[in-house]
Write a protein that holds these residues in place. Structure first.
Motif, mmCIF file in Angstrom:
data_model
loop_
_atom_site.group_PDB
_atom_site.id
_atom_site.type_symbol
_atom_site.label_atom_id
_atom_site.label_comp_id
_atom_site.label_asym_id
_atom_site.label_seq_id
_atom_site.Cartn_x
_atom_site.Cartn_y
_atom_site.Cartn_z
ATOM 1 N N ILE A 215 0.824 -1.206 0.000
ATOM 2 C CA ILE A 215 0.000 0.000 0.000
ATOM 3 C C ILE A 215 0.858 1.258 0.000
ATOM 4 N N LYS A 216 1.965 1.231 0.743
ATOM 5 C CA LYS A 216 2.794 2.439 0.841
ATOM 6 C C LYS A 216 3.983 2.430 -0.117
ATOM 7 N N SER A 217 3.969 1.550 -1.110
ATOM 8 C CA SER A 217 5.078 1.483 -2.070
ATOM 9 C C SER A 217 5.216 2.805 -2.818
ATOM 10 N N PHE A 218 6.374 3.388 -2.714
ATOM 11 C CA PHE A 218 6.645 4.663 -3.374
ATOM 12 C C PHE A 218 8.035 4.679 -4.002
ATOM 13 N N ASP A 219 9.066 4.493 -3.165
ATOM 14 C CA ASP A 219 10.433 4.631 -3.655
ATOM 15 C C ASP A 219 10.789 3.586 -4.701
ATOM 16 N N LEU A 220 10.247 2.365 -4.570
ATOM 17 C CA LEU A 220 10.520 1.331 -5.572
ATOM 18 C C LEU A 220 9.991 1.746 -6.935
ATOM 19 N N VAL A 221 8.761 2.264 -6.958
ATOM 20 C CA VAL A 221 8.152 2.683 -8.224
ATOM 21 C C VAL A 221 8.885 3.888 -8.805
ATOM 22 N N ILE A 222 9.214 4.856 -7.962
ATOM 23 C CA ILE A 222 9.901 6.053 -8.441
ATOM 24 C C ILE A 222 11.248 5.698 -9.050
ATOM 25 N N ALA A 223 11.993 4.814 -8.401
ATOM 26 C CA ALA A 223 13.317 4.445 -8.905
ATOM 27 C C ALA A 223 13.230 3.574 -10.154
ATOM 28 N N LEU A 224 12.223 2.710 -10.223
ATOM 29 C CA LEU A 224 12.132 1.752 -11.325
ATOM 30 C C LEU A 224 11.456 2.323 -12.563
ATOM 31 N N THR A 225 10.301 2.931 -12.404
ATOM 32 C CA THR A 225 9.529 3.381 -13.559
ATOM 33 C C THR A 225 9.141 4.851 -13.494
ATOM 34 N N GLY A 226 9.239 5.478 -12.320
ATOM 35 C CA GLY A 226 8.788 6.850 -12.177
ATOM 36 C C GLY A 226 7.283 6.998 -12.332
ATOM 37 N N GLY A 227 6.550 5.888 -12.192
ATOM 38 C CA GLY A 227 5.103 5.913 -12.374
ATOM 39 C C GLY A 227 4.673 5.689 -13.805
ATOM 40 N N GLY A 228 5.611 5.650 -14.721
ATOM 41 C CA GLY A 228 5.316 5.495 -16.140
ATOM 42 C C GLY A 228 5.488 4.066 -16.621
ATOM 43 N N PRO A 229 5.448 3.880 -17.945
ATOM 44 C CA PRO A 229 5.188 4.910 -18.965
ATOM 45 C C PRO A 229 3.746 5.419 -18.901
ATOM 46 N N GLY A 230 3.618 6.712 -19.025
ATOM 47 C CA GLY A 230 2.319 7.349 -18.812
ATOM 48 C C GLY A 230 1.944 7.214 -17.346
ATOM 49 N N ASN A 231 0.776 6.599 -17.084
ATOM 50 C CA ASN A 231 0.349 6.309 -15.720
ATOM 51 C C ASN A 231 0.307 4.806 -15.464
ATOM 52 N N ALA A 232 1.053 4.041 -16.250
ATOM 53 C CA ALA A 232 0.945 2.586 -16.232
ATOM 54 C C ALA A 232 1.332 1.969 -14.901
ATOM 55 N N THR A 233 2.218 2.611 -14.133
ATOM 56 C CA THR A 233 2.625 2.060 -12.836
ATOM 57 C C THR A 233 2.320 3.033 -11.697
ATOM 58 N N GLU A 234 1.368 3.902 -11.907
ATOM 59 C CA GLU A 234 0.961 4.834 -10.847
ATOM 60 C C GLU A 234 0.329 4.056 -9.710
ATOM 61 N N LEU A 235 0.759 4.344 -8.486
ATOM 62 C CA LEU A 235 0.197 3.761 -7.283
ATOM 63 C C LEU A 235 -0.284 4.888 -6.370
ATOM 64 N N PRO A 236 -1.130 4.591 -5.369
ATOM 65 C CA PRO A 236 -1.632 5.665 -4.505
ATOM 66 C C PRO A 236 -0.534 6.523 -3.888
ATOM 67 N N ALA A 237 0.586 5.922 -3.502
ATOM 68 C CA ALA A 237 1.659 6.703 -2.880
ATOM 69 C C ALA A 237 2.283 7.672 -3.874
#
Length: 289
Positions: free
Chosen positions: A223-245
């Motif tokens: 639920i609180k995953s943030f830094d992993l996504v930011i470092a790996l995909t930045g939430g992209g491409p587009g919004n494909a890996t956007e998470l609530p955090a």
């Protein structure tokens, strides 16, 4: 002098306690209030009721973030539990190199999510990672572009997350396995029960508390995953890996929508509380028996 000696520990800890109350619980209450305010780019303390919450649930990006969270959470938890339990059962056989293998599996958990995300970003990058290496080795038709494929990018986050957390889950299960009464296992072996039946009928059913603890920890991390996504995909491409955090961060600090960001943060807090509070209550209630 006696009174001073008794109160000295409290006096020493009082400043730290006050700082914790202010910067943790104080700012939680502040964020909750902002979620019901008219805040936009800057905090606005005018009461706006459920306006920010209505805007939140009518934002397409938030819906995408929740869908991604559902996919990520289910795969992340299930794979970590399966891999962790399998590794624990293998190590429970008391093989010679158990110490080295246990350290090897636990090592990823010692890394920060930023390091994990960066390492997997290099590895999965089609231009310099797995795909390029395979083609240099002669597999010219090999393709692995999940990192830049909007339909598959969320699964790269799952891969990186499972790689980091499965060793920790393995350690939890291994501790549970080593705590099972050997007399029960010896009795089953004397009766001629095969190993797979001993595990499925006797051992695994006794690991219920370990399953629950691992589930709570993994769901909290998801639920609180943030830094992993930011470092790996930045939430992209587009919004494909956007998470609530990541949604909360982007709307609060880059899109100048503090009220919506606060509402998303409060929603995450309530979700985590709905998981943690009943679990802690059941543990404390069980401890009193």
């Amino acid at each position: 002098m006696g009174w001073l000696q008794e109160q000295l520990p409290k006096l020493v800890l009082a400043p730290s306690f006050a700082v914790i109350v202010l910067f943790v619980y104080g700012f939680i209450l502040w964020t909750v209030y902002l979620s019901f305010s008219a805040s936009r780019m800057l905090p606005n303390y005018s009461w706006a009721g459920l306006t920010q919450w209505d805007r939140l649930w009518n934002t397409l990006t938030w819906q995408i973030a929740l869908d991604n969270l559902a996919v990520f959470s289910v795969l992340y938890i299930v794979l970590c539990l399966v891999i962790g339990l399998t590794l624990a059962i293998l190590l429970d056989q008391k093989i010679r190199v158990e110490g080295g293998l246990r350290t090897l599996y636990l090592y990823p958990m010692a890394l920060s999510f930023i390091v994990t995300g960066t390492a997997w970003k290099w590895f999965l990058n089609p231009g310099l990672g797995l795909e390029r290496s395979m083609r240099e080795w002669g597999f010219d038709d090999f393709t692995f572009d999940w990192l830049i494929n909007p339909d598959m990018a969320i699964y790269t986050v799952v891969i990186a997350g499972v790689w980091q957390a499965s060793g920790f889950v393995m350690a939890m299960f291994l501790a549970g396995l080593r705590g099972i009464d050997n007399e029960i296992l010896k009795a089953a072996q004397i009766d001629g029960a095969p190993a797979w039946k001993i595990y499925t009928r006797i051992i695994i059913p006794q690991l219920g508390p370990v399953f629950m603890s691992a589930f709570v920890v993994l769901l909290h991390l998801a639920i609180k995953s943030f830094d992993l996504v930011i470092a790996l995909t930045g939430g992209g491409p587009g919004n494909a890996t956007e998470l609530p955090a990541t949604f909360m961060y982007s709307y609060s600090f880059t899109r100048n929508q503090i009220g919506v960001g606060a509402a998303s943060a409060v929603f995450m807090l309530m979700t985590i509380a709905a998981i943690i509070v009943p679990y802690l209550y059941s543990e404390l209630k069980g401890g009193r028996k």
